[in-house]
Design a protein around this motif. Structure first.
Motif, PDB file in Angstrom:
ATOM      1  N   HIS A 129       4.230   2.090  -7.557  1.00  0.00           N
ATOM      2  CA  HIS A 129       3.674   1.021  -6.731  1.00  0.00           C
ATOM      3  C   HIS A 129       3.932   1.295  -5.250  1.00  0.00           C
ATOM      4  O   HIS A 129       4.819   2.068  -4.889  1.00  0.00           O
ATOM      5  N   ASN A 130       3.164   0.638  -4.414  1.00  0.00           N
ATOM      6  CA  ASN A 130       3.367   0.716  -2.983  1.00  0.00           C
ATOM      7  C   ASN A 130       4.764   0.182  -2.643  1.00  0.00           C
ATOM      8  O   ASN A 130       5.114  -0.946  -3.029  1.00  0.00           O
ATOM      9  N   HIS A 134       8.129  -3.328  -3.329  1.00  0.00           N
ATOM     10  CA  HIS A 134       9.387  -3.186  -4.076  1.00  0.00           C
ATOM     11  C   HIS A 134      10.304  -4.375  -3.765  1.00  0.00           C
ATOM     12  O   HIS A 134      10.331  -4.858  -2.628  1.00  0.00           O
ATOM     13  N   TYR A 148      10.420  -2.594   5.798  1.00  0.00           N
ATOM     14  CA  TYR A 148       9.209  -2.455   4.981  1.00  0.00           C
ATOM     15  C   TYR A 148       8.545  -1.092   5.138  1.00  0.00           C
ATOM     16  O   TYR A 148       7.750  -0.700   4.284  1.00  0.00           O
ATOM     17  N   ASN A 149       8.841  -0.360   6.195  1.00  0.00           N
ATOM     18  CA  ASN A 149       8.236   0.953   6.388  1.00  0.00           C
ATOM     19  C   ASN A 149       9.122   2.081   5.878  1.00  0.00           C
ATOM     20  O   ASN A 149       8.878   3.256   6.172  1.00  0.00           O
ATOM     21  N   GLN A 152      10.850   4.879  -0.934  1.00  0.00           N
ATOM     22  CA  GLN A 152       9.821   5.474  -1.785  1.00  0.00           C
ATOM     23  C   GLN A 152       9.949   4.954  -3.213  1.00  0.00           C
ATOM     24  O   GLN A 152       9.007   4.392  -3.760  1.00  0.00           O
ATOM     25  N   TYR A 267       2.263  -6.878   3.956  1.00  0.00           N
ATOM     26  CA  TYR A 267       1.413  -6.108   4.867  1.00  0.00           C
ATOM     27  C   TYR A 267       1.752  -6.419   6.329  1.00  0.00           C
ATOM     28  O   TYR A 267       1.778  -5.525   7.186  1.00  0.00           O
ATOM     29  N   TYR A 270       5.224  -4.920   7.069  1.00  0.00           N
ATOM     30  CA  TYR A 270       5.123  -3.460   7.191  1.00  0.00           C
ATOM     31  C   TYR A 270       4.604  -3.074   8.572  1.00  0.00           C
ATOM     32  O   TYR A 270       5.145  -2.171   9.229  1.00  0.00           O
TER      33      TYR A 270
END
Length: 286
Positions: A129-130, A134, A148-149, A152, A267, A270
């Motif tokens: 998943h993106n 998470h 948020y950036n 992995q 979003y 991020y």
């Protein structure tokens, strides 16, 4: 050739004692069969099954209320550091794990040639998943906080390990971070699992991160033959609500607001963290 030695670190206080009877013969046979294993069983039970076996050591451990029972596992492990340091590898396992097939050393041990000395397992529900979705701890006031950036993988807290020296160093670092959070009135959202995920982000080159087939929830099985280790559904064996407490009920608007925050706001966060060039640099000793 000398067989590697492995200490299996098994915490089963309170209701979780029920899993030990089947866990021991299963892991003794199928988990890292090329190694010589010793089971360190941290429990409040006065006696346990197989206690007379030469590869079983019962370690008295006080049962703590949730979530301290899981958050303070590092302290319990470090209480046996002198004995554990004599082993080649250490692996912590949740009480309710069950091998579905042999798990060989080549499948799970860290690869020193690649600079690895620790092992973590991907958490199946979040695999592929993106990362912005998470369930990392996101609050910056927590030592487990991950922007948020960054990140992995999302790894499970129920199975991890490494070389003895590296794993004990990891436990010391995670215990220190947990204690710092508690001192500041903070409990990471997923407790020890949140702290572990932050460390994987910081020291990704030192972790061998294996696939989710080594930690498969019973209620979300993989196709036949793909599961290596199953996470048995706790509620079939114990009253989970009695251990962890019942989840708070939500009305319609609360559920919708939570869904919006989970599915859309990442979003925005991020973009913010990307713009600010947030990082998750190493912030301790490992």
């Amino acid at each position: 050739m000398k067989r590697p030695t492995v200490a299996v670190l098994y915490l089963c206080t309170g209701a979780y004692q029920v899993f030990w009877k089947d866990f021991y013969p299963n892991f003794k046979e199928l988990f890292l069969p090329e190694t010589d294993k010793t089971f360190f069983v941290f429990t409040d039970a006065p006696t346990i099954d197989y206690e007379g076996e030469p590869d079983v050591r019962r370690i008295p451990q006080k049962a703590l209320p949730w979530p301290y029972s899981t958050m303070q596992r590092f302290e319990a492990i470090l209480g046996q550091a002198q004995a554990l340091d004599k082993f080649d590898y250490l692996f912590f396992t949740n009480a309710n794990l069950h091998c579905m097939a042999p798990v060989h050393a080549a499948d799970l041990l860290p690869d020193a040639d690649k600079g690895q000395d620790l092992v973590a397992v991907c958490h199946l529900p979040y695999y592929g998943h993106n990362p912005i979705f998470h369930p990392y701890e996101r609050r910056r006031k927590s030592r487990a906080g991950i922007p948020y950036n960054c990140g992995q993988y999302y790894v499970a807290g129920g199975l991890n390990g490494g070389t003895a020296g590296a794993y004990l160093a990891m436990c010391r670092e995670l215990q220190a971070r947990t204690q710092e959070d508690l001192k500041n009135g903070v409990i990471a959202c997923c407790h020890d699992e949140s702290q572990l995920n932050r460390l994987v982000v910081e020291y990704s080159e030192r972790f061998r991160v294996v696939g989710p087939e080594f930690c498969v929830p019973e209620e979300r099985p993989l196709p036949p033959g793909q599961e290596r280790i199953r996470v048995l559904q706790k509620k079939r064996f114990i009253d989970v609500d009695a251990v962890k407490g019942q989840a708070k009920s939500q009305n319609f608007f609360q559920r919708k607001w939570e869904a919006f925050n989970l599915n859309w706001m990442p979003y925005v966060w991020y973009a913010r963290d990307k713009l600010l060039r947030c990082r998750a640099d190493p912030s301790g000793r490992l």
